[in-house]
Design an enzyme around this catalytic site. Structure first.
Site, PDB file in Angstrom:
ATOM      1  N   TYR A  86      -6.926  -3.439  -4.037  1.00 30.28           N
ATOM      2  CA  TYR A  86      -6.962  -2.201  -3.256  1.00 30.28           C
ATOM      3  C   TYR A  86      -7.030  -2.558  -1.780  1.00 30.28           C
ATOM      4  O   TYR A  86      -7.707  -3.520  -1.398  1.00 30.28           O
ATOM      5  CB  TYR A  86      -8.199  -1.369  -3.632  1.00 30.28           C
ATOM      6  CG  TYR A  86      -8.413  -0.199  -2.714  1.00 30.28           C
ATOM      7  CD1 TYR A  86      -7.858   1.048  -2.989  1.00 30.28           C
ATOM      8  CD2 TYR A  86      -9.153  -0.345  -1.527  1.00 30.28           C
ATOM      9  CE1 TYR A  86      -8.030   2.115  -2.119  1.00 30.28           C
ATOM     10  CE2 TYR A  86      -9.321   0.717  -0.656  1.00 30.28           C
ATOM     11  CZ  TYR A  86      -8.758   1.946  -0.954  1.00 30.28           C
ATOM     12  OH  TYR A  86      -8.920   2.986  -0.087  1.00 30.28           O
ATOM     13  N   GLU A 135      -3.576   3.804   2.999  1.00 32.17           N
ATOM     14  CA  GLU A 135      -4.144   3.369   1.724  1.00 32.17           C
ATOM     15  C   GLU A 135      -3.048   2.775   0.852  1.00 32.17           C
ATOM     16  O   GLU A 135      -2.001   3.396   0.652  1.00 32.17           O
ATOM     17  CB  GLU A 135      -4.820   4.546   1.013  1.00 32.17           C
ATOM     18  CG  GLU A 135      -5.671   4.091  -0.152  1.00 32.17           C
ATOM     19  CD  GLU A 135      -6.364   5.254  -0.854  1.00 32.17           C
ATOM     20  OE1 GLU A 135      -5.659   6.197  -1.278  1.00 32.17           O
ATOM     21  OE2 GLU A 135      -7.591   5.225  -0.975  1.00 32.17           O
TER      22      GLU A 135
END
Ligand code: ADP
Ligand code: MG
Length: 394
Positions: free
Chosen positions: A117, A205
């Site tokens: 991530y 993101e």
């Protein structure tokens, strides 16, 4: 302002952030052609909406149809696109009504060794961007933050210098990346950190950020939000705006120079000044009500803006009453009173209207309202106003 994944990846590519080859398609035929052009054998058809969770999301009335589909032939690509385009996709981020898919992104398949991530936001306390990475990619980061916050690693960086080599080494160590992988990671982190600064983003993101079988780091997803207050510096980005993804009443308000955010209560608020708008919402809540919106007509609101503001408020079927809370500082109360009378004539109020006026030319303003035939409930102060509107909508 948000953009689609395929647009974000195009910007990433230009900025040296590695992405896979992909082609956007708005019909099933285009998707089949895109598969052929990419050359297979594996590709992924991805619904393009301004919301995440597409991989697990499904199309309304067709639970078999997911928002991200792995395909192994042009026919499969065509079928996946057919199942998505013009359909409503529901994900954990869209709400139960879903979002209409207008396009799909056909992307080359990827040999995924690890899913990580990566996110960048502004750390307001540190006044710096903060790069966050985690070994727990591909899942909801909110859940990781709650259950295993120790698995999220953060590095704040100076926007003028970018991410430093020692910071990259620290992050690689925590992520268990070494050798060739660390070289690829260094390039990746620096490029994406710079991208965030160059485009005045408020969020980037990448979930998942993958490491391929041969050790390369690639952005498999791209969620980007730009800071609206900095868009004037990036005129080229304005073409990327997809109006169909935005709340129509908010677009209308922004055209009229109003700050408007739709909420799910039933008391419409018409206020001047963001601070006063916040405290108006607070006091409505305090007295047991629920605001239908945040609306700041601005310090120097004029009659057209106030009329447009009423139009927007009253077009919301949930709005069962309106509270006007105006402090005449730059705007005079007489201007607001005149605008109220004008708005009542042109639109007509069918719901109770509580008005609290204070400030410059307040006496004259109140008198104008009294002498007009506008049906209002006047309030002496903000508490009185909140109590009256809460009672009126019940
Ligand atoms: P969302 O976050 O909206 O669910 P993603 O772009 O993250 O959408 O895709 C969901 C999942 O699909 C990813 O976690 C990844 O496992 C898989 N995926 C996405 N793109 C590709 C690709 N090009 N090749 C292989 N797998 C992919
Ligand atoms: Mg994702």
């Amino acid at each position: 302002m948000k953009i689609h994944e395929f647009q974000g990846k195009q910007l990433f590519r230009q900025a040296g952030v590695p992405v896979l080859d992909g082609i956007v398609a708005s019909t099933a035929d285009e998707a089949a052609a895109a598969y052929k052009k990419l050359g297979g054998p594996i590709a992924v058809v991805k619904a393009q909406i301004h919301a995440g969770g597409r991989g697990k999301g499904t199309v309304i009335d067709n639970p078999e149809q997911k928002g991200v589909v792995i395909v192994k032939s042009a026919e499969q690509a065509r079928a996946a696109a057919k199942g998505l385009i013009d359909k409503k996709l529901v994900t954990i981020q869209t709400g139960p009504e879903g979002k209409t898919v207008n396009r799909v992104f056909v992307e080359a398949g990827c040999d995924i060794a690890r899913e990580l991530y990566l996110g960048i936001i502004i750390d307001r306390a540190a006044c710096k961007p903060v790069l966050m990475v985690s070994t727990e990619g591909g899942v909801e980061i909110e859940a990781v933050a709650e259950k295993n916050p120790e698995l999220i690693f953060k590095e704040r960086y100076n926007p003028a210098y970018g991410i430093d080599a020692f910071q990259v080494r620290k992050l690689c160590k925590k992520l268990g990346i070494s050798g060739e992988g660390a070289k690829s990671a260094a390039k990746f982190f620096k490029a994406v950190g710079q991208f965030f600064v160059d485009y005045d983003c408020s969020m980037v993101e990448i979930n998942p950020l993958v490491i391929t079988g041969d050790g390369k780091m690639i952005a498999l997803d791209a969620k980007i939000t730009f800071d609206d207050n900095a868009l004037f510096r990036h005129k080229d980005l304005l073409d990327l705006r997809d109006w169909s993804e935005e709340e129509p009443s908010e677009v209308r308000a922004s055209d009229a120079g109003l700050s408007y955010v739709k909420l799910d209560g039933n008391i419409g608020c018409l206020v001047n000044g963001a601070g006063l708008a916040m405290s108006t919402m607070d006091i409505i809540k305090y007295h047991g009500g629920n605001p239908a919106n945040f609306l700041d007509v601005g310090g120097g609101a004029n009659a057209q803006q106030v009329t447009e503001a009423f139009r927007i408020l009253l077009s919301d079927p949930n709005c069962k009453g309106v509270l006007v809370n105006i402090f005449g500082g730059i705007a005079r109360c007489t201007t607001i009173a005149a605008a109220l009378i004008e708005a009542s004539k042109t639109i007509g109020f069918k719901v109770p209207l509580v008005v609290r006026l204070e400030g410059t030319e307040v006496e004259e303003g109140r008198k104008m309202l009294e002498e007009s035939d506008v049906d209002i409930i006047s309030a002496v102060d903000i508490t009185d106003a909140a109590k009256k509107i809460v009672a009126a909508v019940q």
